[in-house]
Design a protein around this motif. Structure first.
Motif, short mmCIF file in Angstrom:
data_model
loop_
_atom_site.label_atom_id
_atom_site.label_comp_id
_atom_site.label_asym_id
_atom_site.label_seq_id
_atom_site.Cartn_x
_atom_site.Cartn_y
_atom_site.Cartn_z
N TYR A 297 -9.81 -0.34 -3.78
CA TYR A 297 -9.82 0.80 -4.68
C TYR A 297 -9.01 1.94 -4.07
CZ TYR A 297 -11.61 3.82 -8.37
OH TYR A 297 -11.70 4.64 -9.46
N SER A 298 -8.26 2.64 -4.92
CA SER A 298 -7.50 3.81 -4.48
C SER A 298 -6.42 3.39 -3.46
CB SER A 298 -8.45 4.87 -3.91
OG SER A 298 -7.81 6.11 -3.77
N LEU A 299 -6.40 3.99 -2.28
CA LEU A 299 -5.37 3.65 -1.30
C LEU A 299 -5.52 2.20 -0.82
CD1 LEU A 299 -2.92 4.78 0.21
CD2 LEU A 299 -4.47 5.54 2.03
N ALA A 300 -6.75 1.69 -0.83
CA ALA A 300 -6.95 0.28 -0.48
C ALA A 300 -6.33 -0.64 -1.52
CB ALA A 300 -8.44 -0.02 -0.33
N GLY A 301 -6.30 -0.19 -2.77
CA GLY A 301 -5.63 -0.95 -3.81
C GLY A 301 -4.13 -0.98 -3.60
N LEU A 302 -3.57 0.14 -3.20
CA LEU A 302 -2.14 0.19 -2.88
C LEU A 302 -1.83 -0.70 -1.69
CD1 LEU A 302 0.56 1.95 -3.56
CD2 LEU A 302 0.04 2.96 -1.35
N ASP B 139 -4.54 3.97 8.29
CA ASP B 139 -4.65 2.52 8.39
C ASP B 139 -4.17 1.78 7.15
OD1 ASP B 139 -5.77 2.79 10.92
OD2 ASP B 139 -7.83 2.79 10.17
N LEU B 140 -4.12 2.46 6.00
CA LEU B 140 -3.76 1.77 4.76
C LEU B 140 -2.41 2.19 4.19
CD1 LEU B 140 -7.25 1.81 3.00
CD2 LEU B 140 -6.23 0.00 4.38
N SER B 141 -1.71 3.09 4.85
CA SER B 141 -0.43 3.58 4.34
C SER B 141 0.74 2.74 4.88
CB SER B 141 -0.21 5.04 4.75
OG SER B 141 -1.24 5.86 4.23
N PRO B 142 1.62 2.30 3.99
CA PRO B 142 2.75 1.47 4.43
C PRO B 142 3.82 2.24 5.20
CG PRO B 142 2.88 1.87 2.07
CD PRO B 142 1.55 2.40 2.52
N TRP B 143 3.92 3.53 4.94
CA TRP B 143 4.86 4.38 5.67
C TRP B 143 4.36 5.82 5.60
CZ3 TRP B 143 6.69 1.17 1.62
CH2 TRP B 143 6.74 1.77 0.36
N PRO B 144 4.87 6.69 6.47
CA PRO B 144 4.39 8.09 6.50
C PRO B 144 4.70 8.83 5.20
CG PRO B 144 5.60 7.54 8.51
CD PRO B 144 5.85 6.41 7.55
N ALA C 268 -3.42 -3.36 -0.76
CA ALA C 268 -3.49 -4.74 -1.21
C ALA C 268 -2.21 -5.16 -1.92
CB ALA C 268 -4.69 -4.93 -2.13
N LEU C 269 -1.70 -4.28 -2.77
CA LEU C 269 -0.46 -4.58 -3.48
C LEU C 269 0.71 -4.70 -2.51
CD1 LEU C 269 0.87 -5.05 -6.20
CD2 LEU C 269 1.05 -2.56 -6.49
N TRP C 270 0.79 -3.78 -1.56
CA TRP C 270 1.83 -3.84 -0.54
C TRP C 270 1.72 -5.13 0.27
CZ3 TRP C 270 0.95 -4.02 4.76
CH2 TRP C 270 2.08 -3.90 5.58
N ALA C 271 0.50 -5.53 0.61
CA ALA C 271 0.30 -6.75 1.40
C ALA C 271 0.84 -7.98 0.69
CB ALA C 271 -1.18 -6.93 1.72
N GLY C 272 0.79 -7.96 -0.65
CA GLY C 272 1.30 -9.09 -1.41
C GLY C 272 2.80 -9.27 -1.28
N ILE D 121 -7.55 -17.08 -1.55
CA ILE D 121 -7.78 -15.80 -0.88
C ILE D 121 -7.20 -14.70 -1.75
CG2 ILE D 121 -7.47 -14.44 1.21
CD1 ILE D 121 -6.86 -17.02 2.69
N TYR D 122 -8.05 -13.76 -2.13
CA TYR D 122 -7.63 -12.61 -2.93
C TYR D 122 -7.86 -11.35 -2.12
CZ TYR D 122 -8.13 -16.03 -6.70
OH TYR D 122 -8.04 -17.15 -7.48
N ILE D 123 -6.88 -10.46 -2.13
CA ILE D 123 -7.03 -9.18 -1.44
C ILE D 123 -7.04 -8.08 -2.49
CG2 ILE D 123 -4.53 -8.95 -1.05
CD1 ILE D 123 -5.26 -7.50 1.60
#
Length: 220
Positions: free
Chosen positions: A107-112, A58-63, A114-118, A102-104
Motif C-alpha cells: 500500500y502507498s509507497l510499498a505499492g510503488l 527503504d522503499l524508494s527506487p531513487w532519491p 512492488a511495481l518497481w520490483a516487477g 509469488i506475488y508482491i
C-alpha cells in the motif's frame, strides 16, 4: 540490512504473498489476511509481511525531495529487493517448488516499490499495487522506458486522492491512468480499480482486494 518478517497463513502453501509494511500496516494486517481469505473463498496462501526500518528510504527506487515534512526519499529499494530475494523467497536458490506463485504487493509507497520490483526480476508472477505512490517523480517515465517482467498488475486508487492542492500529489490520478495505459499497451494483464475515499481509507481492504485479484485470476 535486516528486516523483521511476520508470517501469516500456511508457509507451505503454493501461493506466497510478499508485502513491505510499517507500524500502520501491522495494526491492521490480520484484518487484511481475513479479507483475503473472504475474497478468495478461503484459498490457501502464505503472507510474509516484511517490516522495513525507514519507509521513505527503504522503499524508494531513487532519491526525491520530501513531500511532507523534511524527510527526503532515499534510494534503498535495490537493497530491500535484494533482501527479499536472499532472505524471504526460498525460490531464489532454485531448490523450491517451481510451481509456486509469488506475488508482491503493498500500500502507498510499498505499492510503488512492488511495481518497481516487477521491472527488476521475473520472480514475481503478479504485482498488487494498492493506492501506490505513483506520483513519485519520474516513475511513469521509468515505466515507459523499461520492460515489466511480471505477468499481471492490479492498480487501485481512492477517488479523492487526486483532489488535493499539493502540486505533486494532485498528479496521482493522471499518473495512475497513464501507468494503466502503458501496461495495457505492453500486453500486461492489468486492472485499475477506483475505491471510494481518500488515501487513508480502508488500506487493509484495498490491499486485500489487490492480492485477491491476482489469486483469483489464476483460477480463471
Amino acid at each position: 540490512m535486516a528486516f523483521t518478517i511476520y508470517t501469516y497463513g500456511d508457509p507451505e502453501a503454493d501461493i506466497l504473498l510478499l508485502q513491505a509494511v510499517d507500524d500502520h500496516d501491522m495494526a491492521v494486517i490480520e484484518k487484511e489476511v481475513s479479507h483475503i481469505r473472504e475474497l478468495t473463498a478461503n484459498r490457501d496462501f502464505c503472507l510474509k509481511a516484511v517490516k522495513v526500518n525507514d519507509w521513505n528510504k527503504d522503499l524508494s527506487p531513487w532519491p526525491a525531495p520530501a513531500v511532507f515534512g523534511d524527510e527526503d526519499f532515499g534510494s534503498g529499494a535495490p537493497e530491500t529487493l535484494e533482501f527479499l530475494l536472499r532472505e524471504v523467497i526460498p525460490e531464489s536458490d532454485g531448490t523450491s517448488d517451481p510451481g509456486r506463485k509469488i506475488y508482491i504487493g503493498g500500500y502507498s509507497l510499498a505499492g510503488l516499490f512492488a511495481l518497481w520490483a516487477g521491472y527488476q526480476t521475473d520472480h514475481f508472477s503478479g504485482i498488487a499495487a494498492a493506492s501506490p505512490s505513483i506520483w513519485f517523480p519520474d516513475f511513469t517515465e521509468y515505466m515507459r522506458k523499461n520492460t515489466l517482467r511480471s505477468d499481471a498488475v492490479y492498480l487501485s486508487l481512492g477517488d479523492r486522492e487526486e483532489k488535493t492542492r499539493h502540486p505533486l500529489m494532485s498528479q496521482v490520478g493522471n499518473a495512475i491512468r497513464s501507468s494503466y495505459e502503458l501496461l495495457k499497451e505492453s500486453g500486461t494483464d492489468c486492472v485499475l480499480e477506483w475505491n471510494k475515499g481518500n488515501h487513508f481509507k480502508n488500506p487493509d481492504l484495498r490491499t486485500a482486494k489487490a492480492f485477491a485479484w491476482l489469486m483469483n485470476r489464476e483460477k480463471n
